[in-house]
Design a protein around this motif. Structure first.
Motif, mmCIF file in Angstrom:
data_model
loop_
_atom_site.group_PDB
_atom_site.id
_atom_site.type_symbol
_atom_site.label_atom_id
_atom_site.label_comp_id
_atom_site.label_asym_id
_atom_site.label_seq_id
_atom_site.Cartn_x
_atom_site.Cartn_y
_atom_site.Cartn_z
ATOM 1 N N ALA A 163 4.772 19.479 -11.782
ATOM 2 C CA ALA A 163 6.080 20.149 -11.625
ATOM 3 C C ALA A 163 6.627 20.408 -13.040
ATOM 4 O O ALA A 163 7.319 21.751 -12.990
ATOM 5 C CB ALA A 163 7.029 19.124 -10.711
ATOM 6 N N LEU A 164 6.657 19.540 -13.672
ATOM 7 C CA LEU A 164 7.396 19.765 -14.967
ATOM 8 C C LEU A 164 6.676 20.836 -15.911
ATOM 9 O O LEU A 164 7.254 21.530 -16.685
ATOM 10 C CB LEU A 164 7.439 18.526 -15.793
ATOM 11 N N LEU A 165 5.272 21.150 -15.741
ATOM 12 C CA LEU A 165 4.650 21.920 -16.424
ATOM 13 C C LEU A 165 4.469 23.218 -15.923
ATOM 14 O O LEU A 165 3.959 24.365 -16.328
ATOM 15 C CB LEU A 165 3.186 21.589 -16.560
ATOM 16 N N GLN A 166 5.210 23.599 -14.761
ATOM 17 C CA GLN A 166 5.158 24.905 -13.975
ATOM 18 C C GLN A 166 6.164 25.827 -14.763
ATOM 19 O O GLN A 166 7.051 25.518 -15.596
ATOM 20 C CB GLN A 166 5.999 24.828 -12.575
ATOM 21 N N PRO A 167 5.478 27.206 -14.926
ATOM 22 C CA PRO A 167 6.343 28.184 -15.715
ATOM 23 C C PRO A 167 7.612 28.339 -15.113
ATOM 24 O O PRO A 167 7.776 28.492 -13.727
ATOM 25 C CB PRO A 167 5.377 29.373 -15.981
ATOM 26 N N ARG A 174 0.957 -1.219 0.093
ATOM 27 C CA ARG A 174 -0.027 -0.128 -0.117
ATOM 28 C C ARG A 174 0.867 1.107 -0.156
ATOM 29 O O ARG A 174 0.535 2.189 -0.670
ATOM 30 C CB ARG A 174 -0.943 -0.054 1.227
ATOM 31 N N ILE A 175 2.043 1.364 0.611
ATOM 32 C CA ILE A 175 2.725 2.313 0.864
ATOM 33 C C ILE A 175 3.710 2.867 -0.552
ATOM 34 O O ILE A 175 3.407 3.575 -1.006
ATOM 35 C CB ILE A 175 3.871 2.203 1.981
ATOM 36 N N ALA A 176 3.914 1.592 -1.122
ATOM 37 C CA ALA A 176 4.616 1.571 -2.770
ATOM 38 C C ALA A 176 3.548 2.072 -3.830
ATOM 39 O O ALA A 176 3.860 3.046 -4.351
ATOM 40 C CB ALA A 176 5.200 0.155 -2.926
ATOM 41 N N LEU A 177 2.620 1.735 -3.612
ATOM 42 C CA LEU A 177 1.350 2.086 -4.351
ATOM 43 C C LEU A 177 0.780 3.667 -4.246
ATOM 44 O O LEU A 177 0.786 4.541 -5.099
ATOM 45 C CB LEU A 177 0.049 1.350 -4.352
ATOM 46 N N LEU A 207 1.344 9.074 -6.019
ATOM 47 C CA LEU A 207 1.891 10.483 -5.683
ATOM 48 C C LEU A 207 2.837 11.285 -6.634
ATOM 49 O O LEU A 207 2.698 12.089 -7.240
ATOM 50 C CB LEU A 207 2.367 10.459 -4.404
ATOM 51 N N ALA A 208 3.892 10.512 -7.176
ATOM 52 C CA ALA A 208 4.645 10.616 -8.355
ATOM 53 C C ALA A 208 4.053 10.858 -9.429
ATOM 54 O O ALA A 208 4.556 11.641 -10.311
ATOM 55 C CB ALA A 208 5.860 9.593 -8.400
ATOM 56 N N ALA A 209 3.020 9.954 -10.004
ATOM 57 C CA ALA A 209 2.349 9.981 -11.215
ATOM 58 C C ALA A 209 1.620 11.563 -11.318
ATOM 59 O O ALA A 209 1.368 12.088 -12.171
ATOM 60 C CB ALA A 209 1.359 8.920 -11.463
ATOM 61 N N VAL A 210 1.203 11.981 -10.150
ATOM 62 C CA VAL A 210 0.286 13.095 -10.293
ATOM 63 C C VAL A 210 1.443 14.386 -9.939
ATOM 64 O O VAL A 210 1.163 15.392 -10.839
ATOM 65 C CB VAL A 210 -0.627 13.236 -8.920
#
Length: 143
Positions: A23-27, A7-10, A15-18
């Motif tokens: 973070a990459l799309l931030q200006p 459950r912790i790994a999922l 969280l990383a997928a969201v």
């Protein structure tokens, strides 16, 4: 029931997928751009001299090849059939008679080893002879 470690790994994966796309799309996010190194200029290779290619005949056997044949080798008059399956060689024997030979057959002590589109390979003892098809005679012009 899912164990606690899974459950912790999922949860971490979700969280990383969201978080990563946000973070990459931030200006102002700096993405390093690698510039490729320029390639050296292309140089055409020098062509080898082709004089020896133009000196040999294109569709007929060379004179040295036909002179190297043993005198008693069968004369190839034709090849009939499909190469690799049912082809036979039409040969003229030393006595002047004609025969058809499949691969493995013998005539006058010469064994037919293989056939190609323009020649037959015969062997006798340690001798091997590649007998080419004769060059076609041009038909005389009709008058």
């Amino acid at each position: 029931m899912i164990p606690r470690a899974q459950r912790i790994a999922l949860g971490a994966a979700a969280l990383a997928a969201v978080a990563l796309p946000i973070a990459l799309l931030q200006p102002g996010a700096v993405v390093p751009v690698r510039t490729p190194r320029p390639l050296p200029p292309l140089v055409a290779p020098t062509e080898p001299p082709l004089t020896h290619v133009f000196d040999r005949p294109l569709f007929t056997a060379s004179t040295t090849e036909s002179e190297a044949l043993p005198a008693d080798a069968p004369q190839l008059t034709g090849i009939v059939g499909r190469l690799g399956s049912d082809a036979v060689a039409l040969v003229r024997t030393a006595q002047g008679s004609s025969r058809s030979l499949a691969i493995g057959d013998s005539v006058d002590g010469w064994r037919l080893e293989s056939l190609s589109i323009d020649a037959a390979l015969f062997s006798r003892g340690g001798q091997r002879a590649r007998v080419p098809l004769p060059a076609a005679d041009p038909e005389p012009a009709a008058q």
